[in-house]
Write a protein that holds these residues in place. Structure first.
Motif, PDB file in Angstrom:
ATOM      1  N   VAL A 103       0.868  -1.177   0.000  1.00  0.00           N
ATOM      2  CA  VAL A 103       0.000   0.000   0.000  1.00  0.00           C
ATOM      3  C   VAL A 103       0.901   1.223   0.000  1.00  0.00           C
ATOM      4  O   VAL A 103       2.045   1.168   0.437  1.00  0.00           O
ATOM      5  CB  VAL A 103      -0.950   0.016   1.209  1.00  0.00           C
ATOM      6  N   MET A 104       0.354   2.348  -0.497  1.00  0.00           N
ATOM      7  CA  MET A 104       1.195   3.527  -0.701  1.00  0.00           C
ATOM      8  C   MET A 104       0.486   4.801  -0.267  1.00  0.00           C
ATOM      9  O   MET A 104      -0.617   5.101  -0.739  1.00  0.00           O
ATOM     10  CB  MET A 104       1.563   3.619  -2.189  1.00  0.00           C
ATOM     11  N   MET A 105       1.110   5.520   0.665  1.00  0.00           N
ATOM     12  CA  MET A 105       0.653   6.841   1.106  1.00  0.00           C
ATOM     13  C   MET A 105      -0.830   6.848   1.483  1.00  0.00           C
ATOM     14  O   MET A 105      -1.584   7.748   1.088  1.00  0.00           O
ATOM     15  CB  MET A 105       0.956   7.888   0.031  1.00  0.00           C
ATOM     16  N   THR A 106      -1.228   5.888   2.255  1.00  0.00           N
ATOM     17  CA  THR A 106      -2.616   5.791   2.700  1.00  0.00           C
ATOM     18  C   THR A 106      -2.894   6.763   3.848  1.00  0.00           C
ATOM     19  O   THR A 106      -1.980   7.176   4.567  1.00  0.00           O
ATOM     20  CB  THR A 106      -2.908   4.370   3.193  1.00  0.00           C
ATOM     21  N   PRO A 107      -4.159   7.129   4.058  1.00  0.00           N
ATOM     22  CA  PRO A 107      -4.525   7.838   5.288  1.00  0.00           C
ATOM     23  C   PRO A 107      -4.134   6.987   6.493  1.00  0.00           C
ATOM     24  O   PRO A 107      -3.960   5.768   6.373  1.00  0.00           O
ATOM     25  CB  PRO A 107      -6.039   7.983   5.172  1.00  0.00           C
ATOM     26  N   LYS A 108      -4.002   7.606   7.647  1.00  0.00           N
ATOM     27  CA  LYS A 108      -3.552   6.873   8.818  1.00  0.00           C
ATOM     28  C   LYS A 108      -4.544   5.766   9.173  1.00  0.00           C
ATOM     29  O   LYS A 108      -5.729   6.022   9.409  1.00  0.00           O
ATOM     30  CB  LYS A 108      -3.387   7.808  10.023  1.00  0.00           C
ATOM     31  N   GLN A 109      -4.034   4.538   9.195  1.00  0.00           N
ATOM     32  CA  GLN A 109      -4.825   3.359   9.533  1.00  0.00           C
ATOM     33  C   GLN A 109      -3.905   2.351  10.197  1.00  0.00           C
ATOM     34  O   GLN A 109      -2.679   2.468  10.141  1.00  0.00           O
ATOM     35  CB  GLN A 109      -5.431   2.729   8.268  1.00  0.00           C
ATOM     36  N   THR A 110      -4.491   1.328  10.793  1.00  0.00           N
ATOM     37  CA  THR A 110      -3.702   0.258  11.382  1.00  0.00           C
ATOM     38  C   THR A 110      -4.132  -1.090  10.817  1.00  0.00           C
ATOM     39  O   THR A 110      -5.243  -1.244  10.321  1.00  0.00           O
ATOM     40  CB  THR A 110      -3.842   0.218  12.920  1.00  0.00           C
ATOM     41  N   THR A 111      -3.234  -2.057  10.898  1.00  0.00           N
ATOM     42  CA  THR A 111      -3.562  -3.423  10.503  1.00  0.00           C
ATOM     43  C   THR A 111      -4.411  -4.069  11.598  1.00  0.00           C
ATOM     44  O   THR A 111      -4.653  -3.477  12.661  1.00  0.00           O
ATOM     45  CB  THR A 111      -2.291  -4.258  10.309  1.00  0.00           C
ATOM     46  N   GLN A 112      -4.838  -5.285  11.347  1.00  0.00           N
ATOM     47  CA  GLN A 112      -5.647  -6.007  12.333  1.00  0.00           C
ATOM     48  C   GLN A 112      -4.876  -6.260  13.621  1.00  0.00           C
ATOM     49  O   GLN A 112      -5.477  -6.487  14.673  1.00  0.00           O
ATOM     50  CB  GLN A 112      -6.135  -7.326  11.729  1.00  0.00           C
ATOM     51  N   ASP A 113      -3.559  -6.227  13.547  1.00  0.00           N
ATOM     52  CA  ASP A 113      -2.729  -6.450  14.732  1.00  0.00           C
ATOM     53  C   ASP A 113      -2.247  -5.150  15.362  1.00  0.00           C
ATOM     54  O   ASP A 113      -1.424  -5.172  16.276  1.00  0.00           O
ATOM     55  CB  ASP A 113      -1.531  -7.330  14.355  1.00  0.00           C
ATOM     56  N   GLY A 114      -2.753  -4.008  14.856  1.00  0.00           N
ATOM     57  CA  GLY A 114      -2.433  -2.726  15.453  1.00  0.00           C
ATOM     58  C   GLY A 114      -1.178  -2.058  14.939  1.00  0.00           C
ATOM     59  O   GLY A 114      -0.737  -1.051  15.508  1.00  0.00           O
ATOM     60  N   PHE A 115      -0.593  -2.567  13.847  1.00  0.00           N
ATOM     61  CA  PHE A 115       0.580  -1.932  13.260  1.00  0.00           C
ATOM     62  C   PHE A 115       0.147  -0.819  12.298  1.00  0.00           C
ATOM     63  O   PHE A 115      -0.908  -0.928  11.666  1.00  0.00           O
ATOM     64  CB  PHE A 115       1.420  -2.945  12.480  1.00  0.00           C
ATOM     65  N   GLU A 116       0.962   0.225  12.184  1.00  0.00           N
ATOM     66  CA  GLU A 116       0.693   1.242  11.165  1.00  0.00           C
ATOM     67  C   GLU A 116       0.578   0.540   9.813  1.00  0.00           C
ATOM     68  O   GLU A 116       1.381  -0.323   9.481  1.00  0.00           O
ATOM     69  CB  GLU A 116       1.816   2.280  11.158  1.00  0.00           C
ATOM     70  N   LEU A 117      -0.425   0.899   9.026  1.00  0.00           N
ATOM     71  CA  LEU A 117      -0.810   0.112   7.854  1.00  0.00           C
ATOM     72  C   LEU A 117       0.322  -0.088   6.845  1.00  0.00           C
ATOM     73  O   LEU A 117       0.544  -1.215   6.368  1.00  0.00           O
ATOM     74  CB  LEU A 117      -2.004   0.754   7.156  1.00  0.00           C
ATOM     75  N   GLN A 118       1.040   0.979   6.512  1.00  0.00           N
ATOM     76  CA  GLN A 118       2.074   0.843   5.486  1.00  0.00           C
ATOM     77  C   GLN A 118       3.257   0.012   5.980  1.00  0.00           C
ATOM     78  O   GLN A 118       3.743  -0.881   5.277  1.00  0.00           O
ATOM     79  CB  GLN A 118       2.535   2.229   5.022  1.00  0.00           C
ATOM     80  N   PHE A 119       3.707   0.277   7.193  1.00  0.00           N
ATOM     81  CA  PHE A 119       4.808  -0.501   7.770  1.00  0.00           C
ATOM     82  C   PHE A 119       4.367  -1.943   8.017  1.00  0.00           C
ATOM     83  O   PHE A 119       5.110  -2.889   7.741  1.00  0.00           O
ATOM     84  CB  PHE A 119       5.262   0.155   9.076  1.00  0.00           C
TER      85      PHE A 119
END
Length: 298
Positions: A103-119
């Motif tokens: 994913v690229m330059m997304t609005p701030k979100q987290t994965t299902q495990d609570g990680f920042e989405l892009q990282f």
């Protein structure tokens, strides 16, 4: 003399390639090219319907192509472990693991495990998947792990004090951190693979027309539009890193044109930060701690 292209891919008959995010864009073009050269290609995708449609499209274009679909959601460690278990059941060996999805330059979100989405998606998801499949890669002579990075790594840094962007968030900063992490991971993995018959390489597509850019600011999208190339060309650095017999572990491939934005693939260099061995080792340890995945190498 023409540059390296898909006609230079050696025969892939008998080889199994797992490609993340292979239902569209660069991943699809990578899968299509490998399947057309005889590989059994596994499309590891989040959306099974889209994955099956992509597989059907490849088979229609190349009757007899050997393509299957594996459900995989890189935003979920549970899904990654389930996918790895299924791939273990179906395959005694994996010759190519291509960590392409992102994913690229997304609005701030987290994965299902609570990680920042892009990282979490671009780095931690692929880190976990690679570790869980490493035994199958080690079982295949001449196997490779190819991780897709980006020119965006050049404006990235690893902020260990705020790795998940909880204090402050920048779309571009988080993307740069994730793409830099892809290279730090590749170089550290290659060191840990010393003495084995498996190598780790990296690639980047330059400026390519794919769905990945849907979150780009309009002015950036316009700038990319001046240099953009199609996804088929954008996939060539990955394909070269995956199949060219002259490739060595720890190498990085990208377009050979102006600012590495477009053109035929060649060996390129990454920035100084990506070669910081202390950061490579620290990121590796943090990634193991966050994912709970420990590699059986190094």
């Amino acid at each position: 003399m023409a540059g390296w292209n898909s006609t230079d891919i050696p025969d892939q008959t008998g080889r199994t390639a797992v490609i993340t995010g292979a239902n569209t864009g660069l991943g699809y073009e990578t899968a299509r090219a490998l399947a057309s050269h005889g590989a059994h290609v596994v499309l590891a995708v989040r959306n099974l319907d889209k994955g099956k449609a992509a597989a059907d499209l490849i088979v229609r274009r190349y009757p007899g192509a050997d393509v299957s679909v594996q459900e995989l959601d890189l935003t979920s460690l549970q899904s990654i472990r389930a996918a790895a278990d299924e791939l273990h059941t179906r395959h005694d060996r994996i010759d190519l693991l291509i960590n392409n999805a992102g994913v690229m330059m997304t609005p701030k979100q987290t994965t299902q495990d609570g990680f920042e989405l892009q990282f979490g998606t671009n780095h931690l998801g692929h880190f976990a998947l690679t570790g869980l499949l490493m035994d199958r890669l080690l079982a295949a002579p001449g196997s490779r792990v190819v991780t897709v990075s980006s020119n965006g790594h050049r404006f990235g840094s690893i902020n260990f004090d705020d790795l998940q962007s909880e204090r402050s968030y920048s779309r571009a900063g988080a993307y740069g951190q994730a793409k830099l992490a892809n290279l730090l991971f590749t170089y550290e993995l290659q060191k840990r693979l010393a003495g084995t018959d498996t190598i780790a390489t990296a690639a980047h597509p330059g400026s390519s027309a794919t769905e990945l850019g849907r979150n780009l600011p309009r002015v950036v999208e316009w700038g990319f539009g001046l240099t953009v190339q199609d996804a088929e060309m954008g996939a060539l650095p990955t394909l070269r890193a995956a199949t060219d017999p002259t490739v060595r572990g720890g190498q990085y491939y990208g377009p050979g044109g102006f600012l590495q934005m477009r053109g035929y693939p060649k060996l390129v260099s990454s920035n100084k930060r990506s070669h910081d061995t202390a950061v490579q080792q620290r990121l590796w340890q943090v990634s193991e701690d966050l994912t709970g995945v420990v590699f059986p190498v190094g």
